[in-house]
Design a protein around this motif. Structure first.
Motif, short mmCIF file in Angstrom:
data_model
loop_
_atom_site.label_atom_id
_atom_site.label_comp_id
_atom_site.label_asym_id
_atom_site.label_seq_id
_atom_site.Cartn_x
_atom_site.Cartn_y
_atom_site.Cartn_z
N ASP A 97 0.83 -1.20 0.00
CA ASP A 97 0.00 0.00 0.00
C ASP A 97 0.87 1.25 0.00
O ASP A 97 0.61 2.21 -0.75
CB ASP A 97 -0.91 -0.03 1.22
CG ASP A 97 -2.01 1.01 1.17
OD1 ASP A 97 -2.40 1.41 0.06
OD2 ASP A 97 -2.48 1.43 2.23
N ARG B 109 1.06 4.10 -3.06
CA ARG B 109 0.79 5.51 -2.79
C ARG B 109 2.00 6.38 -3.16
O ARG B 109 1.83 7.53 -3.59
CB ARG B 109 0.41 5.70 -1.33
CG ARG B 109 -0.93 5.08 -0.98
CD ARG B 109 -1.29 5.20 0.50
NE ARG B 109 -2.48 4.42 0.80
CZ ARG B 109 -3.72 4.86 0.62
NH1 ARG B 109 -3.93 6.08 0.15
NH2 ARG B 109 -4.76 4.10 0.93
N ARG C 186 -8.58 -1.70 0.63
CA ARG C 186 -7.60 -0.61 0.62
C ARG C 186 -7.70 0.16 -0.70
O ARG C 186 -7.47 -0.39 -1.76
CB ARG C 186 -6.18 -1.15 0.82
CG ARG C 186 -5.95 -1.68 2.23
CD ARG C 186 -4.54 -2.20 2.39
NE ARG C 186 -4.30 -2.61 3.76
CZ ARG C 186 -3.81 -1.81 4.71
NH1 ARG C 186 -3.51 -0.55 4.43
NH2 ARG C 186 -3.62 -2.26 5.94
N THR C 187 -8.03 1.44 -0.61
CA THR C 187 -8.23 2.26 -1.80
C THR C 187 -7.35 3.51 -1.75
O THR C 187 -6.87 3.92 -0.69
CB THR C 187 -9.70 2.69 -1.93
OG1 THR C 187 -10.07 3.48 -0.78
CG2 THR C 187 -10.63 1.48 -2.02
N PHE C 188 -7.17 4.11 -2.90
CA PHE C 188 -6.42 5.36 -3.04
C PHE C 188 -6.96 6.08 -4.27
O PHE C 188 -7.70 5.50 -5.08
CB PHE C 188 -4.92 5.08 -3.20
CG PHE C 188 -4.57 4.36 -4.47
CD1 PHE C 188 -4.15 5.06 -5.60
CD2 PHE C 188 -4.69 2.97 -4.56
CE1 PHE C 188 -3.84 4.39 -6.78
CE2 PHE C 188 -4.38 2.30 -5.73
CZ PHE C 188 -3.95 3.01 -6.85
N SER C 189 -6.59 7.33 -4.43
CA SER C 189 -7.02 8.11 -5.59
C SER C 189 -5.81 8.71 -6.29
O SER C 189 -4.80 9.04 -5.64
CB SER C 189 -7.97 9.23 -5.16
OG SER C 189 -9.16 8.71 -4.62
N TYR C 190 -5.92 8.85 -7.60
CA TYR C 190 -4.89 9.54 -8.37
C TYR C 190 -5.55 10.60 -9.25
O TYR C 190 -6.71 10.44 -9.65
CB TYR C 190 -4.07 8.56 -9.22
CG TYR C 190 -4.78 8.03 -10.45
CD1 TYR C 190 -4.71 8.71 -11.67
CD2 TYR C 190 -5.51 6.84 -10.41
CE1 TYR C 190 -5.36 8.22 -12.81
CE2 TYR C 190 -6.16 6.34 -11.54
CZ TYR C 190 -6.08 7.05 -12.74
OH TYR C 190 -6.72 6.58 -13.86
N THR D 227 -10.59 6.83 -8.10
CA THR D 227 -10.28 5.93 -6.99
C THR D 227 -10.09 4.50 -7.48
O THR D 227 -10.89 4.00 -8.28
CB THR D 227 -11.39 5.96 -5.93
OG1 THR D 227 -11.51 7.30 -5.42
CG2 THR D 227 -11.06 5.03 -4.78
#
Length: 697
Positions: free
Chosen positions: A519, A523, A617-621, A630
């Motif tokens: 993770d 990121r 588990r997520t994230f954004s760009y 996302t």
């Protein structure tokens, strides 16, 4: 343990200040543990106009309290927080000390009664003492020597510099952001020159970072420093070092035209070279590339030009020669102007024009016993893997251990490290297979954990580095080891698991630690890809793509914003996580396996938890238009094949995250790399699909 010898610095003599090599700690005779304490007071000449800091570093763990006692006998500041391990250290500070005789006092909870209290007297002046200045014979004056005590203080300084909670992944836009922070940098303005309060810009890449940190500490502490000139290896041969330069014997100005600045006109060259104006701010201020000196068109001639040696007017920044540089018989101007006379400017000049151009990652990959290297290999053990230790991976990336977190109850042990990227970013990350690559290939040299080779003054007065034999016999070090050269890849990672967590781990918690590391790595890639998007928005056009193995190691915009090396590491990290249940099955003795379940049941449970965690588990760009998109770690894992060709900065960010053409995510894509570059990427794809980096030719 060798104690510090007392020396004095002439510039302080007029003020009546005896400047010791490092302050001696006072304790009763026969107190062996007290003798092993390294003590540092900062600034080097305490006075009422600067914060007063005390740092005590020890080899052995102990609980205790460090206090600063004011001249009236009152406790002005105290701390029971013991950091590190090893070395272990305490740090305490008073923001505005009054003039008079102060005392730093460490009171330990255990041990012989006569040895529990260790003190150090400190004279704080009412007015600022004379400031130190440069000397003709050296970039900075030498007043200390490298030994176990100074090495322990170096480790303590590194750990404090990059301290952050374990559950965070701190990153900084550049190294100078960290150095300017007095809450982190316990040597902030140590010399009394306000050297860290000026807007000094330092942006090292991964190869520079270990050298910049070592040089900065040596500059503040008056220690010797140097660097080796090494090859990068190639043709089946590892790197080797052919020369060594140091602060009393600087590397001469380059004579080869390729190592000098060739500009379209003398005026342009003059604008590109940092001149010593007497202002440290000007010396380090980043400069925009001159017209024609930045990234050029995509034709073959430009691609070849971008791979020529680059000049670096600012540490960590590379500006390739202009397109017509080869047409000139002589360079318009030398890269490096004369060294300024003032101490702070001299240090900045040395970092910018000598170290930044002279040091590179090849020095970390020489053969283990190479006497010409700046580094030597050490044993894999908790006592040896200290902050400041360098890790050289087989493909040219360098990291520096910043902290060790020992195993505690159900929590696995962790090594934290920092590295720098070509865009100047400095970030902290965990040791694991995805960040620390390891291989055994004589053509690549010997990777692994290494320490800086100590520099000493010889009998004839000249500086030199200790030999392997001397390091092995020196009681301050005695840690040269070829252990890592004898380990297979799997054995290396198994051994590191044992070092970090000597006791068997719960398999589920161990897998979750691996997921956290992945993770963090994903990121970090968000920042790298976003930097590439910003470069696209600058309107500078397509960046040139090198040929062959040079895609992993070149200069210019490709080096700064493309991500082939980082993506190869990410692919390996993804393999580690998705195959973790099988790893547990391969080595069940390493884990605290449940007694009521079979090995296959444990593996099935791990796979189920893995799938759930990756989905959660997520994230954004930021997409091309800046709108956020996302993704989950599961999305990234599902796109592992697409990510084998996602490193080109000339592609839209949607492609760089593996978005499927025709999808809503892909709808904001507005650019693609030139077809000629896509063709190269297709040819190079086996390197990524097979998780191997080609050797230098």
């Amino acid at each position: 343990m060798i104690l510090f010898h007392r020396l004095s610095l002439a510039v302080f003599a007029a003020a009546g200040v005896c400047l010791a090599n490092l302050p001696q700690a006072h304790a009763q005779s026969g107190c062996d543990e007290s003798a092993e304490l390294a003590v540092l007071m900062s600034p080097v000449a305490p006075w009422t106009g600067a914060p007063l800091r005390a740092i005590f570093a020890a080899e052995k763990p102990a609980q205790g309290e460090l206090a600063l006692i004011a001249p009236d006998g009152q406790v002005a500041a105290t701390s029971r927080e013991r950091r590190g391990g090893p070395p272990f250290f305490w740090l305490v500070e008073v923001a505005s000390p009054v003039a008079g005789k102060w005392q730093a006092r460490l009171t330990r909870d255990t041990g012989p009664a006569d040895c529990r209290i260790v003190t150090r007297d400190i004279a704080v002046a009412a007015t600022q003492p004379p400031r130190p200045d440069s000397v003709k014979a050296s970039v900075w004056p030498i007043r200390n020597s490298w030994n176990r005590a100074t090495e322990n203080l170096y480790s303590a300084w590194i750990e404090a510099l990059f301290e952050a909670p374990l559950d965070t992944s701190p990153s900084w836009a550049a190294l100078h952001v960290v150095l300017r922070d007095p809450a982190r940098n316990m040597l902030h303005n140590h010399l009394g020159l306000r050297e860290d309060s000026i807007n000094l810009y330092i942006r090292p890449d991964c190869a520079d970072l270990p050298y910049f940190l070592r040089a900065y500490f040596a500059f503040k502490m008056g220690l010797p420093f140097g660097y080796a000139k090494c090859t990068r290896g190639g043709g089946g041969k590892p790197p080797r070092c052919t020369a060594w330069w140091h602060i009393e014997k600087e590397e001469p100005l380059p004579e080869n035209a390729e190592d000098s600045l060739a500009a379209a006109s003398p005026a342009a060259a003059a604008d590109s070279v940092a001149k010593p104006s007497g202002n440290l701010l000007d010396l380090f201020r980043p400069r925009e590339p001159q017209p024609g000196s930045g990234t050029r068109s995509r034709d073959a001639t430009s691609a070849q030009a971008s791979q020529r040696p680059a000049v670096r007017p600012t540490p960590g920044f590379a500006i390739p020669p202009s397109p017509d540089a080869g047409s000139r018989a002589k360079p318009a101007a030398a890269v490096r102007p004369p060294r300024p006379k003032t101490l702070a400017l001299a240090f900045g000049h040395y970092i910018q024009f000598s170290v930044a151009d002279g040091a590179h990652s090849g020095a970390g990959r020489t053969r283990a016993a190479d006497e010409g290297s700046d580094f030597y290999p050490i044993p894999l053990g908790a006592d040896h893997l200290r902050p400041g230790t360098v890790y050289a991976d087989p493909y040219g990336h360098l990291l520096i251990i910043a902290k060790r977190v020992p195993q505690a109850e159900a929590n696995a042990g962790v090594f934290l490290a920092v590295d720098a990227q070509p865009d100047g970013t400095v970030a902290r990350k965990r040791f694991w297979r995805g960040n620390f690559l390891f291989a055994q290939d004589p053509a690549l040299g010997d990777p692994g954990f290494k320490r800086f080779r100590p520099i000493v003054r010889d009998k004839n007065g000249a500086l030199r580095r200790l030999t392997v034999a001397e390091i092995s016999k020196n009681p301050n070090y005695a840690d040269f080891s070829l252990e890592q050269t004898k380990l297979s890849v799997e054995a290396f990672y198994d051994k590191m698991d044992d070092v970090m967590s000597p006791n068997p781990l719960d398999p589920l918690r161990a897998m979750q630690e691996a997921i956290v590391s992945l993770d963090e790595q994903v990121r970090a890639r968000v920042t790298s890809v976003e930097n590439g998007r910003k470069y696209q928005l600058s309107g500078k056009g397509d960046a040139s793509m090198p040929d062959g193995a040079a895609i992993f190691e070149t200069t210019g915009a490709w080096e700064d914003f493309a991500t082939p090396s980082r993506d190869l590491r990410l692919l390996i990290a993804m393999d580690v996580v998705r195959n973790f249940p099988d790893r547990v099955a391969r080595r069940p003795e390493r884990y605290a396996m449940p007694r009521d379940r079979s090995l296959e049941q444990v593996r099935a449970e791990l796979r189920a938890v893995l799938a759930k965690e990756l989905e959660a588990r997520t994230f954004s760009y930021p997409r091309t238009d800046g709108s956020p998109w996302t993704l989950s770690l599961k999305d990234v894992m599902d796109r592992i094949v697409a990510l084998e060709m996602a490193y080109n900065l000339n592609d839209c960010v949607e492609l760089r995250w593996g978005a499927r053409e025709g999808s809503e995510e892909f709808s904001t894509c507005r650019r693609r790399a030139p077809q000629s570059q896509r063709a190269k990427m297709t040819d190079y794809r086996p390197w990524f699909s097979e998780r191997r980096r080609p050797p230098r030719t």
